[in-house]
Design a protein around this motif. Structure first.
Motif, PDB file in Angstrom:
ATOM      1  N   LEU A 131     -29.302 -34.547  21.589  1.00 39.65           N
ATOM      2  CA  LEU A 131     -28.126 -35.989  21.906  1.00 39.65           C
ATOM      3  C   LEU A 131     -27.257 -35.824  22.619  1.00 39.65           C
ATOM      4  O   LEU A 131     -27.015 -36.678  23.597  1.00 39.65           O
ATOM      5  CB  LEU A 131     -28.368 -36.237  20.407  1.00 39.65           C
ATOM      6  CG  LEU A 131     -27.847 -37.242  20.244  1.00 39.65           C
ATOM      7  CD1 LEU A 131     -28.246 -38.864  21.555  1.00 39.65           C
ATOM      8  CD2 LEU A 131     -27.515 -38.363  18.924  1.00 39.65           C
ATOM      9  N   ASN A 132     -26.309 -34.825  22.216  1.00 44.34           N
ATOM     10  CA  ASN A 132     -25.108 -34.725  22.829  1.00 44.34           C
ATOM     11  C   ASN A 132     -24.988 -34.675  24.205  1.00 44.34           C
ATOM     12  O   ASN A 132     -24.659 -34.768  25.091  1.00 44.34           O
ATOM     13  CB  ASN A 132     -24.611 -33.816  22.209  1.00 44.34           C
ATOM     14  CG  ASN A 132     -24.435 -34.439  21.283  1.00 44.34           C
ATOM     15  OD1 ASN A 132     -24.139 -35.701  20.373  1.00 44.34           O
ATOM     16  ND2 ASN A 132     -24.088 -33.515  19.386  1.00 44.34           N
ATOM     17  N   THR A 133     -26.109 -33.178  24.719  1.00 44.91           N
ATOM     18  CA  THR A 133     -26.353 -32.327  25.857  1.00 44.91           C
ATOM     19  C   THR A 133     -26.786 -33.331  26.847  1.00 44.91           C
ATOM     20  O   THR A 133     -26.756 -33.911  28.118  1.00 44.91           O
ATOM     21  CB  THR A 133     -27.637 -32.287  25.776  1.00 44.91           C
ATOM     22  OG1 THR A 133     -26.684 -30.276  24.841  1.00 44.91           O
ATOM     23  CG2 THR A 133     -27.233 -31.074  26.666  1.00 44.91           C
ATOM     24  N   THR A 134     -27.665 -34.296  26.170  1.00 47.64           N
ATOM     25  CA  THR A 134     -28.491 -35.645  27.231  1.00 47.64           C
ATOM     26  C   THR A 134     -27.195 -36.504  27.616  1.00 47.64           C
ATOM     27  O   THR A 134     -26.884 -37.094  28.577  1.00 47.64           O
ATOM     28  CB  THR A 134     -29.864 -35.972  26.420  1.00 47.64           C
ATOM     29  OG1 THR A 134     -30.628 -35.503  25.873  1.00 47.64           O
ATOM     30  CG2 THR A 134     -30.596 -36.898  26.549  1.00 47.64           C
ATOM     31  N   VAL A 135     -26.222 -36.661  26.755  1.00 51.13           N
ATOM     32  CA  VAL A 135     -26.014 -38.132  26.674  1.00 51.13           C
ATOM     33  C   VAL A 135     -24.260 -37.002  28.001  1.00 51.13           C
ATOM     34  O   VAL A 135     -23.828 -38.305  28.839  1.00 51.13           O
ATOM     35  CB  VAL A 135     -24.726 -38.288  25.364  1.00 51.13           C
ATOM     36  CG1 VAL A 135     -23.185 -39.152  25.878  1.00 51.13           C
ATOM     37  CG2 VAL A 135     -25.488 -38.912  24.786  1.00 51.13           C
ATOM     38  N   VAL A 136     -24.128 -36.114  27.366  1.00 48.18           N
ATOM     39  CA  VAL A 136     -22.921 -35.490  28.108  1.00 48.18           C
ATOM     40  C   VAL A 136     -22.993 -34.945  29.861  1.00 48.18           C
ATOM     41  O   VAL A 136     -23.047 -35.217  31.264  1.00 48.18           O
ATOM     42  CB  VAL A 136     -22.040 -34.162  27.952  1.00 48.18           C
ATOM     43  CG1 VAL A 136     -21.215 -33.716  28.895  1.00 48.18           C
ATOM     44  CG2 VAL A 136     -21.465 -34.133  26.348  1.00 48.18           C
ATOM     45  N   THR A 159     -32.436 -33.363  39.161  1.00 48.30           N
ATOM     46  CA  THR A 159     -33.249 -32.253  38.646  1.00 48.30           C
ATOM     47  C   THR A 159     -33.072 -31.714  37.955  1.00 48.30           C
ATOM     48  O   THR A 159     -33.566 -31.030  36.805  1.00 48.30           O
ATOM     49  CB  THR A 159     -33.664 -31.460  40.036  1.00 48.30           C
ATOM     50  OG1 THR A 159     -34.238 -32.858  41.042  1.00 48.30           O
ATOM     51  CG2 THR A 159     -35.055 -30.803  39.855  1.00 48.30           C
ATOM     52  N   ALA A 160     -32.042 -30.501  38.035  1.00 43.40           N
ATOM     53  CA  ALA A 160     -30.825 -29.249  37.602  1.00 43.40           C
ATOM     54  C   ALA A 160     -30.602 -30.132  36.026  1.00 43.40           C
ATOM     55  O   ALA A 160     -30.840 -29.206  35.491  1.00 43.40           O
ATOM     56  CB  ALA A 160     -29.208 -28.991  38.206  1.00 43.40           C
ATOM     57  N   ILE A 165     -31.562 -30.868  30.594  1.00 45.27           N
ATOM     58  CA  ILE A 165     -31.752 -31.698  29.411  1.00 45.27           C
ATOM     59  C   ILE A 165     -32.772 -31.104  28.241  1.00 45.27           C
ATOM     60  O   ILE A 165     -32.775 -30.774  27.373  1.00 45.27           O
ATOM     61  CB  ILE A 165     -31.754 -32.294  28.948  1.00 45.27           C
ATOM     62  CG1 ILE A 165     -30.060 -33.312  30.013  1.00 45.27           C
ATOM     63  CG2 ILE A 165     -32.074 -33.449  28.167  1.00 45.27           C
ATOM     64  CD1 ILE A 165     -29.304 -34.856  30.710  1.00 45.27           C
ATOM     65  N   ILE A 166     -34.145 -30.697  29.185  1.00 44.85           N
ATOM     66  CA  ILE A 166     -35.704 -30.272  29.140  1.00 44.85           C
ATOM     67  C   ILE A 166     -35.549 -29.262  28.291  1.00 44.85           C
ATOM     68  O   ILE A 166     -35.358 -28.432  26.428  1.00 44.85           O
ATOM     69  CB  ILE A 166     -36.331 -30.825  29.458  1.00 44.85           C
ATOM     70  CG1 ILE A 166     -36.668 -31.862  30.233  1.00 44.85           C
ATOM     71  CG2 ILE A 166     -37.134 -30.507  29.052  1.00 44.85           C
ATOM     72  CD1 ILE A 166     -38.019 -32.531  31.310  1.00 44.85           C
ATOM     73  N   GLY A 186     -33.991 -36.938  19.749  1.00 46.36           N
ATOM     74  CA  GLY A 186     -32.843 -36.908  20.409  1.00 46.36           C
ATOM     75  C   GLY A 186     -33.226 -37.153  22.605  1.00 46.36           C
ATOM     76  O   GLY A 186     -31.380 -37.832  22.372  1.00 46.36           O
ATOM     77  N   TRP A 187     -33.734 -36.592  22.482  1.00 44.66           N
ATOM     78  CA  TRP A 187     -34.020 -37.410  24.144  1.00 44.66           C
ATOM     79  C   TRP A 187     -34.298 -38.444  24.257  1.00 44.66           C
ATOM     80  O   TRP A 187     -32.604 -38.881  24.873  1.00 44.66           O
ATOM     81  CB  TRP A 187     -35.215 -36.645  24.785  1.00 44.66           C
ATOM     82  CG  TRP A 187     -35.281 -35.064  25.014  1.00 44.66           C
ATOM     83  CD1 TRP A 187     -34.043 -34.619  25.110  1.00 44.66           C
ATOM     84  CD2 TRP A 187     -36.047 -34.221  25.139  1.00 44.66           C
ATOM     85  NE1 TRP A 187     -34.509 -32.975  25.342  1.00 44.66           N
ATOM     86  CE2 TRP A 187     -36.152 -33.048  25.514  1.00 44.66           C
ATOM     87  CE3 TRP A 187     -37.334 -34.416  24.921  1.00 44.66           C
ATOM     88  CZ2 TRP A 187     -36.518 -32.186  25.360  1.00 44.66           C
ATOM     89  CZ3 TRP A 187     -38.132 -33.171  24.745  1.00 44.66           C
ATOM     90  CH2 TRP A 187     -38.187 -32.053  24.786  1.00 44.66           C
ATOM     91  N   LEU A 188     -34.579 -39.154  23.839  1.00 44.09           N
ATOM     92  CA  LEU A 188     -34.721 -40.101  23.780  1.00 44.09           C
ATOM     93  C   LEU A 188     -33.547 -41.612  23.059  1.00 44.09           C
ATOM     94  O   LEU A 188     -33.266 -42.731  24.270  1.00 44.09           O
ATOM     95  CB  LEU A 188     -35.938 -41.410  22.324  1.00 44.09           C
ATOM     96  CG  LEU A 188     -37.274 -41.159  23.424  1.00 44.09           C
ATOM     97  CD1 LEU A 188     -38.497 -41.541  21.938  1.00 44.09           C
ATOM     98  CD2 LEU A 188     -37.313 -41.450  24.369  1.00 44.09           C
TER      99      LEU A 188
END
Length: 261
Positions: A131-136, A159-160, A165-166, A186-188
């Motif tokens: 979750l936090n990585t996706t946001v930042v 792309t990077a 994130i994935i 977390g992704w969604l």
């Protein structure tokens, strides 16, 4: 704005569906144990060490450091406080949501026998790393795209960022620290929050543009100081036709206008 709103609502709805699946132990929740079993089959000592080092980047120490460095670079490159406000505020909200969600749901992580040390004992749902990585990273990529005009560079950054994130989410499943549904949620939820922050930012600049305070930034028209200066210079030229001001007066008025930044 309408399309962005639909995307945010859809992501939030999908996140709620994942939550319902986890609660009922049905649907996507049926993928949790097979995904964990597959991860165990793929593990090797060197791969475990490499993935552990990578996943630490998204942890409580690694991600604040990475986020701070990237935000500081964007702040310096754009000569604006916008990255600090958006990334800092977005990250603070995602950390709060992660803490609240874990306490609210209290889901147990996979058994330590199925995980790679060092083990974690906090509640599992949602995955805080994811979750936090996706946001930042999502907000950093968005802000970087506003400052860079080359399409190739933008596509490369998107792309990077997406791959990072994935990979962060999958690393949590691979190491047995989270169930797959923890990561999907977390992704969604992270993407939904990124969408909300971007929509708020866009709305702010739309209102600012209507008040004639400068153009709203887009991927095709990033807000740069030079463009704002040219924009205000054009308005001053319209207000003061050629010949009405001396060169010294024009330079003085230009130098005295500090509101455009």
């Amino acid at each position: 704005m309408l399309i962005g709103g639909v995307i945010v609502v859809t992501l939030a709805f999908l996140g709620a569906e994942v939550y319902d699946n986890v609660v009922d132990e049905a649907g996507l929740a049926n993928l949790d144990k097979p995904a964990l079993a597959l991860s165990e089959d793929l593990r090797t000592p060197w791969l475990n060490s490499a993935v552990t080092a990578f996943t630490n980047i998204g942890g409580g120490i690694g991600m604040p450091i990475v986020g701070s460095i990237l935000t500081a670079w964007l702040t310096w490159a754009g000569r604006t406080w916008r990255p600090l406000i958006l990334v800092g505020g977005g990250a603070a909200a995602s950390v709060t949501a992660t803490t609240f969600g874990k306490k609210l749901f209290g889901r147990t992580r996979p058994d330590h026998a199925d995980a790679v040390p060092p083990f974690e004992d906090s509640p599992s749902f949602p995955s805080g790393h994811t979750l936090n990585t996706t946001v930042v990273i999502g907000l950093v990529v968005y802000l970087a795209c506003l400052q860079i005009q080359r399409t190739v560079a933008r596509v490369s950054m998107i792309t990077a960022g997406s791959l990072f994130i994935i990979a962060m989410g999958l690393s949590r499943v691979f190491l047995g620290h989270h169930w797959l549904t923890d990561v999907i949620a977390g992704w969604l939820l992270g993407l939904a929050w990124v969408g909300i922050v971007i929509l708020a930012h866009r709305l702010f600049h739309v209102m600012r543009h209507r008040e004639h305070a400068g153009p709203a930034p887009t991927f095709d028209h990033p807000v740069l100081r030079e463009e704002l200066a040219a924009h205000h210079a054009a308005h001053r030229a319209e207000d003061h036709p050629e010949g009405t001001d001396s060169p010294g007066q024009a330079r003085g008025s230009r130098g005295g206008d500090t509101t455009s930044g």
